[in-house]
Design a protein around this motif. Structure first.
Motif, PDB file in Angstrom:
ATOM      1  N   SER A 101       5.141 -33.099  -9.816  1.00 22.97           N
ATOM      2  CA  SER A 101       4.629 -32.801  -8.701  1.00 22.97           C
ATOM      3  C   SER A 101       3.294 -31.932  -8.613  1.00 22.97           C
ATOM      4  CB  SER A 101       5.822 -32.173  -7.739  1.00 22.97           C
ATOM      5  OG  SER A 101       6.881 -33.348  -7.736  1.00 22.97           O
TER       6      SER A 101
ATOM      7  N   LEU B 272      -0.727 -39.155  -2.188  1.00 28.13           N
ATOM      8  CA  LEU B 272       0.551 -39.936  -1.934  1.00 28.13           C
ATOM      9  C   LEU B 272       1.604 -39.653  -3.200  1.00 28.13           C
ATOM     10  CD1 LEU B 272      -0.566 -43.465  -0.288  1.00 28.13           C
ATOM     11  CD2 LEU B 272       0.589 -41.221   0.711  1.00 28.13           C
TER      12      LEU B 272
ATOM     13  N   ILE C  29       3.241 -36.329  -2.719  1.00 26.59           N
ATOM     14  CA  ILE C  29       4.081 -36.413  -1.673  1.00 26.59           C
ATOM     15  C   ILE C  29       5.516 -37.141  -2.072  1.00 26.59           C
ATOM     16  CG2 ILE C  29       4.791 -37.166   0.663  1.00 26.59           C
ATOM     17  CD1 ILE C  29       1.745 -36.905   1.417  1.00 26.59           C
TER      18      ILE C  29
ATOM     19  N   GLY D  33       8.760 -34.973  -2.593  1.00 25.66           N
ATOM     20  CA  GLY D  33       9.935 -35.252  -1.753  1.00 25.66           C
ATOM     21  C   GLY D  33      11.164 -35.765  -2.606  1.00 25.66           C
TER      22      GLY D  33
END
Length: 260
Positions: free
Chosen positions: A117, A177, A180, A184
């Motif tokens: 991430s 994207l 994200i 998440g």
């Protein structure tokens, strides 16, 4: 899937631009100067010839800038993220027992997810900045300024075709994207670890405090004891119809409840 789109739209890019130099002497003009470039965007190695409008002499020029570091870093993270996702999918499906053994698999998965991430965020930001610099370096108006013939007002220098950057813009979008999605996914991976399960348990000290609070409350205190005044005996002399005197020692509701 998003990782594939990210490195495919960036790593597979090739584009170009076209310029025209119309000299005062038409025989020296060149109306189709094609300049091609591609990933990894080492633009300083992209060479092209341009007329000088001074006889048949032509000058050899090159674009400015080297943006390979941010582009290659972005593509590398995308490739490794895709490979790890593929390997993790195989483990989830075919090696579920090994994955949960000793809680080692979820912990490794959690750490790797956090790392990816962060890397997605860094690489996408770096590539977004690098792409902005690539657009400036390949702007036809900026490239025309490199030509000596375009510095003379008697010559006409015009851009014919600009490079198409839509796929590169798409790669940046897919990069964020991916960030994200991976960020998440941290919560779902964290729930598989022992850290989450241990946090849901009540500590023994807290349970002891709760039990002691009930024992110390007013439920175990004899509110009907001597301090309440109900257990104080009160002799009442009553004479029945046979002339016998009866004496009752009443002890309040507690004695009455016991008799019942």
């Amino acid at each position: 899937l998003f990782a594939i789109f990210a490195f495919a739209t960036c790593g597979g890019y090739s584009g170009g631009l076209r310029l025209s130099v119309d000299c005062a002497n038409k025989s020296e003009s060149d109306l189709n100067i094609d300049i091609a470039f591609a990933y990894p965007f080492r633009l300083h190695q992209v060479n092209f010839d341009a007329p000088t409008c001074e006889g048949k002499h032509r000058e050899k020029l090159s674009l400015i800038g080297d943006f390979s570091s941010s582009a290659e870093f972005f593509v590398t993270i995308a490739v490794f993220a895709f490979l790890y996702s593929l390997a993790a999918t195989v483990v989830y499906i075919f090696f579920q027992n090994k994955y949960r053994e000793n809680n080692r698999g979820p912990l490794i998965d959690f750490i790797v997810t956090v790392v990816f991430s962060f890397l997605w965020l860094v690489s996408s930001s770096a590539w977004a900045k690098g792409l902005s610099d690539v657009k400036i370096a390949t702007d036809p108006d900026e490239v025309l300024l490199l030509m000596s013939a375009c510095k003379q007002q008697s010559n006409k220098c015009l851009p014919v075709r600009s490079p198409v950057m839509s796929s590169l813009n798409t790669s940046v979008v897919f990069g964020f994207l991916n960030f994200i999605l991976w960020a998440g996914n941290i919560w779902f991976v964290f729930k598989e670890t022992g850290w989450h399960s241990s946090g849901q348990r009540h500590p023994p000290d807290a349970m002891e405090k709760q039990s002691s609070s009930y024992n110390q409350g007013g439920y175990n205190q004899d509110s009907y004891g001597p301090a309440g005044g109900y257990n104080q005996p009160g002799p009442y002399g009553q004479v029945d119809e046979y002339g016998q005197s009866q004496s009752y020692g009443q002890s309040g509701p507690t004695s009455f409840a016991n008799q019942i």
